[in-house]
Design a protein around this motif. Structure first.
Motif, PDB file in Angstrom:
ATOM      1  N   ALA A  88       0.832  -1.205   0.000  1.00 34.77           N
ATOM      2  CA  ALA A  88       0.000   0.000   0.000  1.00 34.77           C
ATOM      3  C   ALA A  88       0.869   1.260   0.000  1.00 34.77           C
ATOM      4  O   ALA A  88       2.103   1.182  -0.045  1.00 34.77           O
ATOM      5  N   ASN A  89       0.207   2.409   0.050  1.00 31.47           N
ATOM      6  CA  ASN A  89       0.929   3.647   0.345  1.00 31.47           C
ATOM      7  C   ASN A  89       0.423   4.150   1.705  1.00 31.47           C
ATOM      8  O   ASN A  89      -0.495   3.569   2.277  1.00 31.47           O
ATOM      9  N   THR A  90       1.033   5.196   2.227  1.00 29.59           N
ATOM     10  CA  THR A  90       0.750   5.565   3.619  1.00 29.59           C
ATOM     11  C   THR A  90      -0.679   6.092   3.826  1.00 29.59           C
ATOM     12  O   THR A  90      -1.158   6.110   4.958  1.00 29.59           O
ATOM     13  N   THR A  91      -1.352   6.490   2.753  1.00 23.00           N
ATOM     14  CA  THR A  91      -2.748   6.930   2.934  1.00 23.00           C
ATOM     15  C   THR A  91      -3.669   5.732   3.134  1.00 23.00           C
ATOM     16  O   THR A  91      -4.768   5.883   3.685  1.00 23.00           O
ATOM     17  N   LEU A  92      -3.277   4.571   2.663  1.00 24.85           N
ATOM     18  CA  LEU A  92      -4.102   3.346   2.643  1.00 24.85           C
ATOM     19  C   LEU A  92      -5.382   3.555   1.834  1.00 24.85           C
ATOM     20  O   LEU A  92      -6.346   2.821   2.008  1.00 24.85           O
ATOM     21  N   LEU A  93      -5.381   4.511   0.929  1.00 25.86           N
ATOM     22  CA  LEU A  93      -6.602   4.796   0.168  1.00 25.86           C
ATOM     23  C   LEU A  93      -6.525   4.314  -1.273  1.00 25.86           C
ATOM     24  O   LEU A  93      -7.255   4.782  -2.145  1.00 25.86           O
ATOM     25  N   GLY A  94      -5.643   3.369  -1.534  1.00 26.44           N
ATOM     26  CA  GLY A  94      -5.551   2.788  -2.873  1.00 26.44           C
ATOM     27  C   GLY A  94      -4.517   3.486  -3.721  1.00 26.44           C
ATOM     28  O   GLY A  94      -4.041   4.571  -3.388  1.00 26.44           O
ATOM     29  N   GLY A  95      -4.150   2.827  -4.807  1.00 26.73           N
ATOM     30  CA  GLY A  95      -3.129   3.367  -5.697  1.00 26.73           C
ATOM     31  C   GLY A  95      -3.048   2.498  -6.934  1.00 26.73           C
ATOM     32  O   GLY A  95      -4.028   1.844  -7.293  1.00 26.73           O
ATOM     33  N   GLY A  96      -1.882   2.472  -7.556  1.00 28.89           N
ATOM     34  CA  GLY A  96      -1.722   1.653  -8.763  1.00 28.89           C
ATOM     35  C   GLY A  96      -1.159   0.290  -8.413  1.00 28.89           C
ATOM     36  O   GLY A  96      -1.172  -0.118  -7.250  1.00 28.89           O
ATOM     37  N   GLY A  97      -0.663  -0.408  -9.412  1.00 26.79           N
ATOM     38  CA  GLY A  97       0.007  -1.684  -9.198  1.00 26.79           C
ATOM     39  C   GLY A  97      -0.859  -2.691  -8.458  1.00 26.79           C
ATOM     40  O   GLY A  97      -2.066  -2.784  -8.673  1.00 26.79           O
ATOM     41  N   VAL A  98      -0.222  -3.401  -7.541  1.00 23.42           N
ATOM     42  CA  VAL A  98      -0.926  -4.461  -6.822  1.00 23.42           C
ATOM     43  C   VAL A  98      -2.036  -3.873  -5.936  1.00 23.42           C
ATOM     44  O   VAL A  98      -3.097  -4.488  -5.746  1.00 23.42           O
ATOM     45  N   ASP A  99      -1.810  -2.675  -5.426  1.00 20.06           N
ATOM     46  CA  ASP A  99      -2.806  -1.986  -4.590  1.00 20.06           C
ATOM     47  C   ASP A  99      -4.101  -1.772  -5.385  1.00 20.06           C
ATOM     48  O   ASP A  99      -5.208  -2.105  -4.918  1.00 20.06           O
ATOM     49  N   GLY A 100      -3.968  -1.253  -6.602  1.00 22.13           N
ATOM     50  CA  GLY A 100      -5.142  -1.033  -7.446  1.00 22.13           C
ATOM     51  C   GLY A 100      -5.842  -2.336  -7.770  1.00 22.13           C
ATOM     52  O   GLY A 100      -7.082  -2.415  -7.741  1.00 22.13           O
ATOM     53  N   ALA A 101      -5.072  -3.358  -8.064  1.00 21.82           N
ATOM     54  CA  ALA A 101      -5.648  -4.669  -8.414  1.00 21.82           C
ATOM     55  C   ALA A 101      -6.431  -5.235  -7.230  1.00 21.82           C
ATOM     56  O   ALA A 101      -7.531  -5.784  -7.395  1.00 21.82           O
ATOM     57  N   ILE A 102      -5.891  -5.081  -6.027  1.00 17.57           N
ATOM     58  CA  ILE A 102      -6.566  -5.604  -4.830  1.00 17.57           C
ATOM     59  C   ILE A 102      -7.870  -4.841  -4.586  1.00 17.57           C
ATOM     60  O   ILE A 102      -8.914  -5.444  -4.317  1.00 17.57           O
ATOM     61  N   HIS A 103      -7.830  -3.514  -4.712  1.00 21.13           N
ATOM     62  CA  HIS A 103      -9.057  -2.739  -4.510  1.00 21.13           C
ATOM     63  C   HIS A 103     -10.114  -3.074  -5.560  1.00 21.13           C
ATOM     64  O   HIS A 103     -11.297  -3.208  -5.234  1.00 21.13           O
ATOM     65  N   ARG A 104      -9.695  -3.241  -6.807  1.00 20.23           N
ATOM     66  CA  ARG A 104     -10.670  -3.589  -7.856  1.00 20.23           C
ATOM     67  C   ARG A 104     -11.324  -4.932  -7.559  1.00 20.23           C
ATOM     68  O   ARG A 104     -12.525  -5.100  -7.697  1.00 20.23           O
ATOM     69  N   ALA A 105     -10.502  -5.891  -7.152  1.00 21.74           N
ATOM     70  CA  ALA A 105     -11.034  -7.245  -6.940  1.00 21.74           C
ATOM     71  C   ALA A 105     -11.860  -7.347  -5.654  1.00 21.74           C
ATOM     72  O   ALA A 105     -12.819  -8.112  -5.588  1.00 21.74           O
ATOM     73  N   ALA A 106     -11.500  -6.562  -4.649  1.00 20.02           N
ATOM     74  CA  ALA A 106     -12.218  -6.643  -3.365  1.00 20.02           C
ATOM     75  C   ALA A 106     -13.540  -5.884  -3.411  1.00 20.02           C
ATOM     76  O   ALA A 106     -14.469  -6.213  -2.681  1.00 20.02           O
ATOM     77  N   GLY A 107     -13.616  -4.865  -4.280  1.00 18.45           N
ATOM     78  CA  GLY A 107     -14.827  -4.049  -4.360  1.00 18.45           C
ATOM     79  C   GLY A 107     -14.745  -2.829  -3.461  1.00 18.45           C
ATOM     80  O   GLY A 107     -13.813  -2.695  -2.660  1.00 18.45           O
ATOM     81  N   PRO A 108     -15.725  -1.917  -3.591  1.00 12.32           N
ATOM     82  CA  PRO A 108     -15.666  -0.618  -2.915  1.00 12.32           C
ATOM     83  C   PRO A 108     -15.693  -0.681  -1.388  1.00 12.32           C
ATOM     84  O   PRO A 108     -15.282   0.265  -0.725  1.00 12.32           O
ATOM     85  N   ALA A 109     -16.171  -1.761  -0.832  1.00 14.81           N
ATOM     86  CA  ALA A 109     -16.196  -1.863   0.637  1.00 14.81           C
ATOM     87  C   ALA A 109     -14.784  -1.833   1.211  1.00 14.81           C
ATOM     88  O   ALA A 109     -14.586  -1.412   2.361  1.00 14.81           O
ATOM     89  N   LEU A 110     -13.806  -2.250   0.416  1.00 12.52           N
ATOM     90  CA  LEU A 110     -12.421  -2.233   0.928  1.00 12.52           C
ATOM     91  C   LEU A 110     -11.966  -0.798   1.166  1.00 12.52           C
ATOM     92  O   LEU A 110     -11.335  -0.497   2.183  1.00 12.52           O
ATOM     93  N   LEU A 111     -12.273   0.089   0.229  1.00 11.23           N
ATOM     94  CA  LEU A 111     -11.865   1.483   0.401  1.00 11.23           C
ATOM     95  C   LEU A 111     -12.528   2.093   1.635  1.00 11.23           C
ATOM     96  O   LEU A 111     -11.886   2.806   2.411  1.00 11.23           O
ATOM     97  N   ALA A 112     -13.784   1.776   1.848  1.00 14.79           N
ATOM     98  CA  ALA A 112     -14.495   2.285   3.034  1.00 14.79           C
ATOM     99  C   ALA A 112     -13.809   1.778   4.306  1.00 14.79           C
ATOM    100  O   ALA A 112     -13.611   2.546   5.258  1.00 14.79           O
TER     101      ALA A 112
END
Ligand code: ADP
Length: 170
Positions: A22-46
């Motif tokens: 991740a990055n220090t914001t924990l609010l998503g980003g590119g690379g593996v972070d983006g892939a994980i957020h896309r696959a987990a769905g919007p509840a992960l960002l919340a």
């Protein structure tokens, strides 16, 4: 207890926890972070919003939501700045703190991506050495994990880990 490397998209793994570079914001980003957020769905960002960020080397946990993994452990890796800025210690802390949090959360199987070796520019071989050394040291201390996977996204990374894990001391 097995320590292994495989080539895969980490979002497809059926393990108790996958680790997010991740990055220090924990609010998503590119690379593996983006892939994980896309696959987990919007509840992960919340769920990540509620964590209030993390320092480099720290680890925080959320559910995996739509992922096959039960949990996501978020850890911001260090940005490579030439190697004399504590990068190795910070990267080691990512592995150690993620493993400790996995154990504390009842996980028996954990998969790591190659933290910091994408956009953050950490040289892949040096990073793999830190990952293998730190994980072996953690497991020797008697932790109750069954399986730790180094999930490589490229054949080059897989070759690095295969060579390291074949070295004596495994
Ligand atoms: P960082 O910012 O920590 O460098 P990156 O996401 O840019 O993180 O890269 C970290 C590693 O994750 C790289 O080796 C990259 O190839 C790998 N990676 C990217 N997408 C995936 C994925 N879906 N599964 C596993 N590894 C991935």
């Amino acid at each position: 207890m097995s320590l292994e490397a495989l080539r895969a998209d980490i979002t497809t793994l059926f393990v108790d926890a996958i680790v997010n570079a991740a990055n220090t914001t924990l609010l998503g980003g590119g690379g593996v972070d983006g892939a994980i957020h896309r696959a987990a769905g919007p509840a992960l960002l919340a769920a990540c919003r509620a964590l209030g960020g993390a320092m480099t080397g720290e680890a925080k946990i959320t559910p995996g939501f739509r992922l096959p993994a039960r949990f996501v452990i978020h850890t911001p890796g260090p940005v490579w700045r030439g190697g004399a800025h504590g990068e190795a210690d910070l990267l080691a802390a990512c592995y150690r703190n993620s493993l400790a949090l996995a154990v504390k959360s009842g996980c028996r199987t954990v998969a790591f991506p190659c933290i910091s070796t994408g956009v953050y520019g950490y040289p892949p071989e040096a990073a793999a050495r830190v990952a293998a050394r730190e994980t072996r040291a953690f497991l020797k201390s008697g932790a109750t994990l069954e399986r730790v996977i180094f999930c490589c996204f490229s054949d080059e990374d897989l070759a690095l880990y295969d060579a390291l894990l074949a070295e004596p001391g495994a």
